[in-house]
Write an enzyme that holds these catalytic residues in place. Sequence first.
Site, PDB file in Angstrom:
ATOM      1  CB  SER A 116      -7.345  -1.617   0.594  1.00  0.00           C
ATOM      2  OG  SER A 116      -7.150  -0.376   1.553  1.00  0.00           O
ATOM      3  CE  LYS A 158      -5.328  -1.375   4.580  1.00  0.00           C
ATOM      4  NZ  LYS A 158      -6.148  -0.112   3.858  1.00  0.00           N
ATOM      5  CB  SER A 217      -9.168   1.926   2.302  1.00  0.00           C
ATOM      6  OG  SER A 217      -8.890   1.867   0.685  1.00  0.00           O
TER       7      SER A 217
END
Length: 490
Positions: free
Chosen positions: A158, A83, A182
């Site tokens: 996210s 990420k 997330s």
Amino acid sequence: MTGPANHGVDKLRDALRSRRLRAEELAGSALEAIARSETEEPPLGAFLSVAGDELLERAVELDRALDKGDEVGPLAGIPIAVKDNICTASLPTTCGSRILEGYFAPYEATAVRRLRTAGALIVGKTNLDEFAMGSSTENSGFFPTRNPLDSGRVPGGSSGGSAAAVAAGLVPLALGSDTGGSVRQPASFCGVVGLKPTYGRVSRYGLVAFASSLDQIGPLGRSVADTATLLSVIAGVDRFDSTSADVPVPGYRDELNRALEDLVVGIPKEYFPADLDPGIAGVCRAAVEGLAGLGAELREISLPHTVHAVPAYYLVANAEASSNLARYDGVRYGARAAGAESTSAVYRETRGAGFGREVKRRIVLGTYGLSAGYYDAYYGTGQRVRRLIEQDFERIFEAGVDVIFTPTSPTVAFPLGERVDDPVQMYLSDVFTVTANLAGLPAISIPVGQMDGLPVGGQLLAPHFDEAKMLRAAQALEQAVADAAAAELP
């Protein structure tokens, strides 16, 4: 959409070590699959940056070591995505924000360094809601990510880019971050496994801070076993992170296949409210009954302060975000507004142009909650409610419950654009996940069925640092769901 990484980590690792598959071949096919996913219409949008020659050179080095029979790490040759709020030395770290566009960190996150030591190949950085603030990956400063199972729907957020990359088979494993769900919510929406470790189990060094008392790096994979393998590599105390805990890391894979006898599974009534979609409730209840069929005891429990979790979370998280994001001022690093004629103008114009709407909203809310005269009424109250939530869990675990089962999300993946103008509805996507972050507990989401052809995730929570027991229950649940699905085939 499928890619080269549809096989589990164990099969890939066996193929690499037996030399039926070469690391260079696997890395190259991963890069090709990622490129295809971005040229299809519509593009998946899972990656913000992708490795190139350096990745292939590293793969060639691993092949030489494997050819000679040298000892290599447990993830040698396995492609992994990271990420883009986790620092990497050789790829940009943008946090999905224009304010950090093109930024390269001067150091690498501990979790990434441990992956490299284990032989993993970092193939690229995945898309996310800007600074990890969102539940759909529509708040990226660059472009949205789509759900690989239905391109008209969100992948969750996210960590939507990481979940989408794993679900699409572009990589077998990925790292995300989880501040209020997330990792777990996108795992649920994309039909993969996502795990948030206990706060302190995995080093946060190199994770760009959103809310420092809530953030954790967590693994995503296509199975519980793969996810446990990745957690084993990144877990453990780190001298660079004062919040990491010096607690022994067990062999998570060794724990997976132990019997479930005497395991007590708590079912909290607050997570199955009357207004929960009957389809979600039915899928989750049917799945957890599979654990009972394997010898677990199901026990109804109550976590009464859950009703206050979402407002408490957004008070605490936004206040900490307001403080953490003050460093992006156009002075030290990142973007800087051109032509500003004073220091205050640099701050104002840089932040005004660099931050997106959702980040600005949360900074304003957090700043208000920390302002003179309101600190105790807002941030202080949020912290007190947080402690009550933590005490609810402590009481239940002390009463003999081993793990707790809940739905991961109150909905399946929703259509792109449906909630971007309704922040309250977007925030409620986290209603079942924020409690684990507030209490610092480990939690995992695994696919437990489908509704309207879309994945439904079930969540397991465990006491602090008891990921091993949680993973054992998750492995059993995964098998029970698979057995039930096979029994329904004609």
